[in-house]
Design a protein around this motif. Sequence first.
Motif, PDB file in Angstrom:
ATOM      1  N   GLN A  62       0.830  -1.210   0.000  1.00  0.00           N
ATOM      2  CA  GLN A  62       0.000   0.000   0.000  1.00  0.00           C
ATOM      3  C   GLN A  62       0.861   1.255   0.000  1.00  0.00           C
ATOM      4  N   VAL A  63       1.962   1.217   0.745  1.00  0.00           N
ATOM      5  CA  VAL A  63       2.874   2.357   0.767  1.00  0.00           C
ATOM      6  C   VAL A  63       3.460   2.587  -0.622  1.00  0.00           C
ATOM      7  N   CYS A  64       3.884   1.501  -1.273  1.00  0.00           N
ATOM      8  CA  CYS A  64       4.463   1.607  -2.614  1.00  0.00           C
ATOM      9  C   CYS A  64       3.457   2.222  -3.585  1.00  0.00           C
ATOM     10  N   THR A  65       2.217   1.754  -3.549  1.00  0.00           N
ATOM     11  CA  THR A  65       1.187   2.288  -4.438  1.00  0.00           C
ATOM     12  C   THR A  65       0.975   3.778  -4.189  1.00  0.00           C
ATOM     13  N   ALA A  66       0.943   4.160  -2.912  1.00  0.00           N
ATOM     14  CA  ALA A  66       0.734   5.572  -2.579  1.00  0.00           C
ATOM     15  C   ALA A  66       1.900   6.430  -3.054  1.00  0.00           C
ATOM     16  N   VAL A  67       3.123   5.946  -2.861  1.00  0.00           N
ATOM     17  CA  VAL A  67       4.306   6.709  -3.278  1.00  0.00           C
ATOM     18  C   VAL A  67       4.338   6.847  -4.795  1.00  0.00           C
ATOM     19  N   ARG A  68       3.962   5.791  -5.497  1.00  0.00           N
ATOM     20  CA  ARG A  68       3.986   5.836  -6.956  1.00  0.00           C
ATOM     21  C   ARG A  68       2.969   6.836  -7.526  1.00  0.00           C
ATOM     22  N   SER A  69       2.014   7.269  -6.728  1.00  0.00           N
ATOM     23  CA  SER A  69       1.043   8.246  -7.208  1.00  0.00           C
ATOM     24  C   SER A  69       1.653   9.634  -7.338  1.00  0.00           C
ATOM     25  N   PHE A  77      12.341  -3.306  -2.363  1.00  0.00           N
ATOM     26  CA  PHE A  77      11.673  -4.054  -1.300  1.00  0.00           C
ATOM     27  C   PHE A  77      12.711  -4.926  -0.590  1.00  0.00           C
ATOM     28  N   LEU A  78      12.802  -4.794   0.731  1.00  0.00           N
ATOM     29  CA  LEU A  78      13.713  -5.587   1.544  1.00  0.00           C
ATOM     30  C   LEU A  78      12.866  -6.225   2.638  1.00  0.00           C
ATOM     31  N   THR A  79      12.603  -7.520   2.496  1.00  0.00           N
ATOM     32  CA  THR A  79      11.571  -8.132   3.325  1.00  0.00           C
ATOM     33  C   THR A  79      11.855  -9.592   3.618  1.00  0.00           C
ATOM     34  N   GLY A  80      11.267 -10.082   4.697  1.00  0.00           N
ATOM     35  CA  GLY A  80      11.377 -11.490   5.051  1.00  0.00           C
ATOM     36  C   GLY A  80      10.428 -12.370   4.269  1.00  0.00           C
ATOM     37  N   ARG A  81       9.520 -11.769   3.512  1.00  0.00           N
ATOM     38  CA  ARG A  81       8.578 -12.537   2.701  1.00  0.00           C
ATOM     39  C   ARG A  81       9.241 -12.823   1.353  1.00  0.00           C
ATOM     40  N   GLN A  89       4.161  -9.304  -6.938  1.00  0.00           N
ATOM     41  CA  GLN A  89       3.248  -8.231  -6.544  1.00  0.00           C
ATOM     42  C   GLN A  89       4.025  -6.943  -6.275  1.00  0.00           C
ATOM     43  N   ALA A  90       5.185  -7.062  -5.615  1.00  0.00           N
ATOM     44  CA  ALA A  90       5.995  -5.887  -5.327  1.00  0.00           C
ATOM     45  C   ALA A  90       6.429  -5.183  -6.610  1.00  0.00           C
ATOM     46  N   LEU A  91       6.872  -5.954  -7.594  1.00  0.00           N
ATOM     47  CA  LEU A  91       7.324  -5.369  -8.853  1.00  0.00           C
ATOM     48  C   LEU A  91       6.159  -4.813  -9.662  1.00  0.00           C
ATOM     49  N   THR A  92       5.025  -5.504  -9.628  1.00  0.00           N
ATOM     50  CA  THR A  92       3.863  -5.054 -10.382  1.00  0.00           C
ATOM     51  C   THR A  92       3.318  -3.737  -9.842  1.00  0.00           C
ATOM     52  N   LEU A  93       3.409  -3.539  -8.536  1.00  0.00           N
ATOM     53  CA  LEU A  93       2.872  -2.326  -7.921  1.00  0.00           C
ATOM     54  C   LEU A  93       3.800  -1.128  -8.061  1.00  0.00           C
ATOM     55  N   GLY A  94       5.002  -1.355  -8.595  1.00  0.00           N
ATOM     56  CA  GLY A  94       5.883  -0.215  -8.823  1.00  0.00           C
ATOM     57  C   GLY A  94       7.246  -0.317  -8.178  1.00  0.00           C
ATOM     58  N   LEU A 196      12.194  -7.596 -16.499  1.00  0.00           N
ATOM     59  CA  LEU A 196      11.925  -6.756 -17.665  1.00  0.00           C
ATOM     60  C   LEU A 196      10.495  -6.955 -18.140  1.00  0.00           C
ATOM     61  N   SER A 197      10.041  -8.210 -18.199  1.00  0.00           N
ATOM     62  CA  SER A 197       8.675  -8.495 -18.648  1.00  0.00           C
ATOM     63  C   SER A 197       7.649  -7.809 -17.766  1.00  0.00           C
ATOM     64  N   VAL A 198       7.889  -7.815 -16.450  1.00  0.00           N
ATOM     65  CA  VAL A 198       6.957  -7.171 -15.518  1.00  0.00           C
ATOM     66  C   VAL A 198       6.897  -5.671 -15.771  1.00  0.00           C
ATOM     67  N   ASN A 199       8.060  -5.054 -16.001  1.00  0.00           N
ATOM     68  CA  ASN A 199       8.085  -3.614 -16.263  1.00  0.00           C
ATOM     69  C   ASN A 199       7.379  -3.270 -17.570  1.00  0.00           C
ATOM     70  N   VAL A 200       7.554  -4.093 -18.599  1.00  0.00           N
ATOM     71  CA  VAL A 200       6.858  -3.857 -19.873  1.00  0.00           C
ATOM     72  C   VAL A 200       5.353  -4.030 -19.678  1.00  0.00           C
ATOM     73  N   MET A 201       4.959  -5.018 -18.872  1.00  0.00           N
ATOM     74  CA  MET A 201       3.539  -5.231 -18.598  1.00  0.00           C
ATOM     75  C   MET A 201       2.939  -3.992 -17.923  1.00  0.00           C
ATOM     76  N   ARG A 202       3.671  -3.412 -16.961  1.00  0.00           N
ATOM     77  CA  ARG A 202       3.186  -2.210 -16.286  1.00  0.00           C
ATOM     78  C   ARG A 202       3.087  -1.043 -17.263  1.00  0.00           C
ATOM     79  N   LEU A 203       4.056  -0.934 -18.168  1.00  0.00           N
ATOM     80  CA  LEU A 203       4.016   0.132 -19.170  1.00  0.00           C
ATOM     81  C   LEU A 203       2.797  -0.017 -20.074  1.00  0.00           C
TER      82      LEU A 203
END
Length: 228
Positions: A62-69, A77-81, A89-94, A196-203
């Motif tokens: 949610q933070v990532c989505t808000a920042v990307r606005s 993303f630096l996470t234990g998950r 999901q992290a890459l798709t959201l920005g 790269l594929s994920v970034n092109v998909m977002r574009l």
Amino acid sequence: MLKILLIEDDSLIREELKTLLSNQGYQVSGVTDFRDVPRQVREASPDLILLDISLPGQDGYQVCTAVRSFSAVPILFLTGRDTAMDELQALTLGGDDYVSKPYNIPVLLARIGALLRRGAAAAAAAGTRSCPMEHRGVRLDTVTGTLTKDGKSVELTKTELKIMYLLFLHPGEIVPRADIIEYLWDNEIHTDDNTLSVNVMRLREKLRALGENDFIQTRRGMGYQCEN
């Protein structure tokens, strides 16, 4: 001095990262109040964000989505998950990159350095083409990091900006995937080709928001092309 913002609720990890990155010559600050993280990002105006997923209040997605606005600042993303779905999901959201805990310090520093260099390269590219570039009625503004058509505008991440910049430099030509990957990441660290594929998909999703459904074509086995 480049500024890094830590959005990490574990105080021990936050202090460890602050010490590590400060010793590398970065100006480091950390979020300790998680009630309005996007506002703190605006105020800090960092060159890079290290973002955990599991946070109190809003999670990292949610933070990532808000920042990307409002910002194209690189987000790592630096996470234990560490599942593939979490990374996707992290890459798709920005998000621009994803590192799982426990992290390898040299690898983490290499990825941080690579993201910061990409940001600098995008800024340099903007300097060489300060005027908007245009193809098929779509305008790419490398200064503001936006795509515009018919009064509608979408904001790009730094990685998306660099992909579009490269494609706009070669309108109608096939740009090989290997060339795009080398331009984005300098082949300094291994990057999953799926990134790269994920970034092109977002574009493509952002271009569809502008009414362009086939602006970026995939040339199987070769690369990508902005058709004339």
